[in-house]
Structure formats: structure tokens, C-alpha cells
Design a protein around this motif. Structure first.
Motif, mmCIF file in Angstrom:
data_model
loop_
_atom_site.group_PDB
_atom_site.id
_atom_site.type_symbol
_atom_site.label_atom_id
_atom_site.label_comp_id
_atom_site.label_asym_id
_atom_site.label_seq_id
_atom_site.Cartn_x
_atom_site.Cartn_y
_atom_site.Cartn_z
ATOM 1 N N ARG A 127 4.829 -10.207 -14.600
ATOM 2 C CA ARG A 127 5.830 -11.101 -15.190
ATOM 3 C C ARG A 127 5.114 -12.265 -15.854
ATOM 4 O O ARG A 127 4.222 -12.864 -15.258
ATOM 5 N N SER A 140 2.595 -18.945 -17.788
ATOM 6 C CA SER A 140 2.479 -18.777 -16.342
ATOM 7 C C SER A 140 2.779 -17.319 -16.047
ATOM 8 O O SER A 140 3.656 -16.724 -16.662
ATOM 9 N N SER A 141 2.006 -16.753 -15.128
ATOM 10 C CA SER A 141 2.135 -15.331 -14.846
ATOM 11 C C SER A 141 1.665 -15.047 -13.435
ATOM 12 O O SER A 141 0.948 -15.844 -12.829
ATOM 13 N N ASN A 142 2.043 -13.878 -12.935
ATOM 14 C CA ASN A 142 1.549 -13.451 -11.634
ATOM 15 C C ASN A 142 0.278 -12.623 -11.772
ATOM 16 O O ASN A 142 -0.217 -12.089 -10.795
ATOM 17 N N ASP A 143 -0.285 -12.529 -12.994
ATOM 18 C CA ASP A 143 -1.477 -11.724 -13.208
ATOM 19 C C ASP A 143 -2.485 -12.410 -14.132
ATOM 20 O O ASP A 143 -3.196 -11.754 -14.875
#
Length: 190
Positions: A127, A140-143
Motif C-alpha cells: 500500500r 508513505s508505504s508499508n514497503d
């Protein structure tokens, strides 16, 4: 009679459901809500499990077996896409497919806020949220990649002052004596 037939055709065409044409239409009230799915989406064929047992047909004169081919349909999924824009340049757009989606809004000043998601080859859902405005592009990201840890750095001690060798000490003393002699001579001339 012709007028009645034309009126019937016009009414039927305006009331036709858009999903029967195989495209996705935008719900007229979905502009402020970017996560709302359009109610007019193409649903495809239902999942039908093929028949596994063959049909056996026997005849008295010549017995034989007939195997019916199983009926397969394309897998069903729902895909949505939308775009809405006004005369000031404000827009809302995005799509939603199996395994990926994107939604973004743009205001009249050109600022864009959006997010997208997808499933990477490892099966992890990624995401990403972003903002693009006069402060730049921020994500901003989860990865997001993580930088390696910086090892502890110890400040080295300051070096010791350089000691003059005996030859340098003698040369400096000779130089300072010559400068002092010139200064004394210049004072005498005044």
C-alpha cells in the motif's frame, strides 16, 4: 403508431443497465467518495464447476461410451474505474481490479492526494499513499526500502603538535635575529 414505437425505444434505451454493454459507468454521486465502488460494474460469468462424471450412453445393438466435455467459463471478477472532473480542474479518478487499485483526487491548485495498492510477486499487499503539492512529492508505504544501519563512529584523538628538529630551531633563531637587526636599523634611521 410509429411515434409510440420510437418512444418505447427511447425509454428502453435510457433505462438499460450499463453493465449489459460490458463497460463500467461512473455513479453520478461518487465524486466526493473515492473509495466508493460504482454500482454499475461488469460481473462476468458466474463460477461454474465442471461436471466430473462422464455421461454413459448404451445402445442395445452397439454399446459405446460418450463423454460430455465439461463447460468452463471465464473466472468472474469485478473491475471498476471512474473519473470525475469539474471546470476548475478538480478531479477524482481511480480504478479497482483484482490484485490492484488506485484512487486520487486533485484540487483546483493542482495538489494531488492519492493511494494505490497491489500484490507483489511474493504475495504481500503493498500500500502506498502519496501527496504531490508545492512541498514536493511525499510518499508513505508499508514497503519502503530501509537504509542499512550506520556503524558507530569514534572520533579520533587530535594529533600531537609537530616538534621542530634542531636544524629547524637553529634556522628560526637565525631568522628572528635577522628580523630584529633590520627593525633596530629602521628605528635608528627615523
Amino acid at each position: 403508431m410509429k411515434t409510440l414505437a420510437i418512444l418505447f425505444i427511447v425509454v428502453a434505451a435510457t433505462m438499460a443497465h450499463p453493465s449489459t454493454y460490458g463497460y463500467v459507468a461512473l455513479h453520478p454521486f461518487s465524486f466526493p467518495y473515492v473509495s466508493q465502488h460504482s454500482p454499475y460494474s461488469y460481473a462476468g460469468y458466474p463460477n461454474i464447476v465442471p461436471a466430473t462424471a462422464p455421461a454413459v450412453v448404451k445402445s442395445v445393438a452397439t454399446p459405446y461410451t460418450v463423454s460430455l466435455a465439461p463447460a468452463y467459463y471465464a473466472p468472474s471478477y469485478t473491475a471498476n474505474q471512474y473519473h470525475s472532473q469539474d471546470e476548475l480542474g478538480q478531479a477524482s479518478y481511480g480504478y479497482d481490479h483484482p490484485g490492484q487499485s488506485h484512487a486520487a483526487t486533485r484540487d483546483a491548485y493542482g495538489n494531488v492526494v492519492g493511494s494505490y495498492a497491489y500484490v507483489n510477486p511474493d504475495g504481500k499487499e503493498i500500500r502506498v499513499n502519496y501527496v504531490a503539492d508545492n512541498n514536493g512529492f511525499r510518499v508513505s508505504s508499508n514497503d519502503l526500502p530501509v537504509a542499512p544501519a550506520v556503524p558507530a563512529y569514534e572520533q579520533p584523538a587530535a594529533p600531537l603538535p609537530v616538534e621542530d628538529t634542531p636544524e629547524v630551531k637553529a634556522a628560526k633563531a637565525e631568522h628572528f635575529n635577522a628580523v630584529a637587526a633590520v627593525k633596530a636599523r629602521n628605528l635608528a634611521l627615523e
